[in-house]
Design a protein around this motif. Structure first.
Motif, mmCIF file in Angstrom:
data_model
loop_
_atom_site.group_PDB
_atom_site.id
_atom_site.type_symbol
_atom_site.label_atom_id
_atom_site.label_comp_id
_atom_site.label_asym_id
_atom_site.label_seq_id
_atom_site.Cartn_x
_atom_site.Cartn_y
_atom_site.Cartn_z
ATOM 1 N N LYS A 148 12.701 -32.924 -2.695
ATOM 2 C CA LYS A 148 13.061 -33.024 -4.041
ATOM 3 C C LYS A 148 14.389 -33.366 -4.372
ATOM 4 N N LEU A 149 15.281 -32.466 -3.803
ATOM 5 C CA LEU A 149 16.436 -32.413 -4.043
ATOM 6 C C LEU A 149 17.271 -33.635 -3.268
ATOM 7 N N THR A 150 16.795 -33.979 -2.289
ATOM 8 C CA THR A 150 17.436 -35.249 -1.772
ATOM 9 C C THR A 150 17.200 -36.650 -2.378
ATOM 10 N N ASN A 151 16.101 -36.502 -3.425
ATOM 11 C CA ASN A 151 15.865 -37.587 -3.943
ATOM 12 C C ASN A 151 16.780 -37.985 -5.404
ATOM 13 N N LEU A 152 17.566 -36.872 -5.857
ATOM 14 C CA LEU A 152 18.482 -37.019 -6.757
ATOM 15 C C LEU A 152 19.647 -37.903 -6.684
ATOM 16 N N THR A 153 19.521 -39.012 -7.147
ATOM 17 C CA THR A 153 20.726 -39.914 -7.079
ATOM 18 C C THR A 153 22.173 -39.521 -7.505
ATOM 19 N N GLU A 154 22.337 -38.480 -8.483
ATOM 20 C CA GLU A 154 23.561 -37.978 -8.993
ATOM 21 C C GLU A 154 24.322 -37.280 -7.981
ATOM 22 N N ILE A 155 23.738 -36.575 -6.777
ATOM 23 C CA ILE A 155 24.368 -35.881 -5.823
ATOM 24 C C ILE A 155 24.558 -36.509 -4.576
ATOM 25 N N ASN A 156 25.397 -36.091 -3.672
ATOM 26 C CA ASN A 156 25.210 -36.324 -2.277
ATOM 27 C C ASN A 156 24.477 -35.273 -1.716
ATOM 28 N N THR A 157 23.487 -35.695 -1.108
ATOM 29 C CA THR A 157 22.884 -34.524 -0.066
ATOM 30 C C THR A 157 22.845 -34.882 1.539
ATOM 31 N N GLN A 158 22.632 -33.731 2.254
ATOM 32 C CA GLN A 158 22.481 -34.102 3.632
ATOM 33 C C GLN A 158 21.405 -33.068 3.998
ATOM 34 N N SER A 159 20.440 -33.459 4.929
ATOM 35 C CA SER A 159 19.483 -32.789 5.570
ATOM 36 C C SER A 159 19.919 -32.315 6.659
ATOM 37 N N VAL A 160 19.556 -31.077 7.255
ATOM 38 C CA VAL A 160 19.784 -30.525 8.516
ATOM 39 C C VAL A 160 18.564 -30.539 9.492
ATOM 40 N N GLN A 161 19.207 -30.953 10.839
ATOM 41 C CA GLN A 161 18.008 -30.767 11.750
ATOM 42 C C GLN A 161 17.690 -29.317 12.062
ATOM 43 N N ILE A 162 16.530 -29.125 12.535
ATOM 44 C CA ILE A 162 16.246 -27.547 12.849
ATOM 45 C C ILE A 162 15.315 -27.450 13.824
ATOM 46 N N LEU A 163 15.261 -26.262 14.633
ATOM 47 C CA LEU A 163 14.471 -26.204 15.812
ATOM 48 C C LEU A 163 13.270 -25.749 15.331
ATOM 49 N N PHE A 205 18.588 -32.237 -15.354
ATOM 50 C CA PHE A 205 18.112 -32.323 -13.869
ATOM 51 C C PHE A 205 16.636 -31.849 -14.222
ATOM 52 N N ARG A 206 16.488 -30.705 -14.668
ATOM 53 C CA ARG A 206 15.056 -30.023 -14.888
ATOM 54 C C ARG A 206 14.369 -31.066 -15.601
ATOM 55 N N LYS A 207 14.684 -31.479 -16.645
ATOM 56 C CA LYS A 207 13.955 -32.420 -17.485
ATOM 57 C C LYS A 207 13.843 -33.613 -16.650
ATOM 58 N N GLN A 208 14.805 -34.249 -16.233
ATOM 59 C CA GLN A 208 14.664 -35.733 -15.629
ATOM 60 C C GLN A 208 13.894 -35.564 -14.418
ATOM 61 N N TYR A 209 13.836 -34.570 -13.443
ATOM 62 C CA TYR A 209 13.378 -34.573 -12.256
ATOM 63 C C TYR A 209 12.162 -33.871 -12.018
ATOM 64 N N LYS A 210 11.770 -32.961 -13.101
ATOM 65 C CA LYS A 210 10.907 -31.847 -13.098
ATOM 66 C C LYS A 210 10.926 -31.128 -11.877
ATOM 67 N N LEU A 211 12.421 -30.700 -11.821
ATOM 68 C CA LEU A 211 12.644 -29.489 -10.540
ATOM 69 C C LEU A 211 12.244 -27.947 -11.354
ATOM 70 N N ARG A 212 12.093 -27.187 -10.174
ATOM 71 C CA ARG A 212 12.061 -25.906 -10.489
ATOM 72 C C ARG A 212 13.419 -25.380 -11.034
ATOM 73 N N LEU A 213 13.618 -24.548 -11.646
ATOM 74 C CA LEU A 213 14.743 -24.071 -12.283
ATOM 75 C C LEU A 213 15.825 -23.617 -11.128
ATOM 76 N N PRO A 214 15.606 -22.930 -10.389
ATOM 77 C CA PRO A 214 16.388 -22.636 -9.045
ATOM 78 C C PRO A 214 17.036 -23.879 -8.475
ATOM 79 N N ASP A 215 16.127 -24.876 -8.129
ATOM 80 C CA ASP A 215 16.748 -26.124 -7.538
ATOM 81 C C ASP A 215 17.535 -26.804 -8.682
ATOM 82 N N ALA A 216 17.091 -26.771 -9.573
ATOM 83 C CA ALA A 216 18.114 -27.549 -10.835
ATOM 84 C C ALA A 216 19.457 -27.141 -10.904
ATOM 85 N N ILE A 217 19.618 -25.661 -10.812
ATOM 86 C CA ILE A 217 20.960 -25.047 -11.004
ATOM 87 C C ILE A 217 21.720 -25.320 -9.478
#
Length: 124
Positions: free
Chosen positions: A109-124, A79-91
């Motif tokens: 950046k993480l919501t753009n990864l096609t390999e994983i299901n992501t969900q954003s949360v609504q914040i105040l 993931f780090r190589k493919q998406y140029k993520l920061r190491l903590p985000d890749a892990i």
């Protein structure tokens, strides 16, 4: 027939929103995980008071903290190589993928990864 339980990995930002009372909607029911990276990030904030640290430790005790196993390390490298993520985000992303869990994150950046299901949360 057993019901399948939602497997959910919380990104560090979502944990902070939750603990800060900033989520618009409650988190859904399910089995919750955090990466050991999230645990380290949360417990190493220098500006947290001792009460806030206790709150974080109590919260983490209710979840499953996923250690850095070799399959997570290998995927994090990819993931780090493919998406140029920061190491903590890749892990954290690799942890969600290995668990076949949904990653709750507001990190674009993480919501753009096609390999994983992501969900954003609504914040105040």
């Amino acid at each position: 027939m057993a019901l399948t339980q939602n497997l959910i990995v919380l990104d560090t930002n979502v944990v902070l929103y939750f603990l800060g009372g900033r989520l618009t909607n409650p988190l859904p029911s399910g089995q919750y995980f955090v990466s050991v990276i999230t645990e380290i990030e949360l417990l190493s904030y220098p500006s947290f008071s001792s009460d806030e640290e206790v709150q974080i430790r109590d919260f983490l005790a209710k979840l499953i903290v996923v250690e850095l196993e070799s399959n997570i390390k290998d995927l994090a490298i990819t993931f780090r190589k493919q998406y140029k993520l920061r190491l903590p985000d890749a892990i954290i992303a690799a942890t969600a993928q290995v668990l076949n869990a949904t990653l709750f994150t507001n990190d674009v950046k993480l919501t753009n990864l096609t390999e994983i299901n992501t969900q954003s949360v609504q914040i105040l």
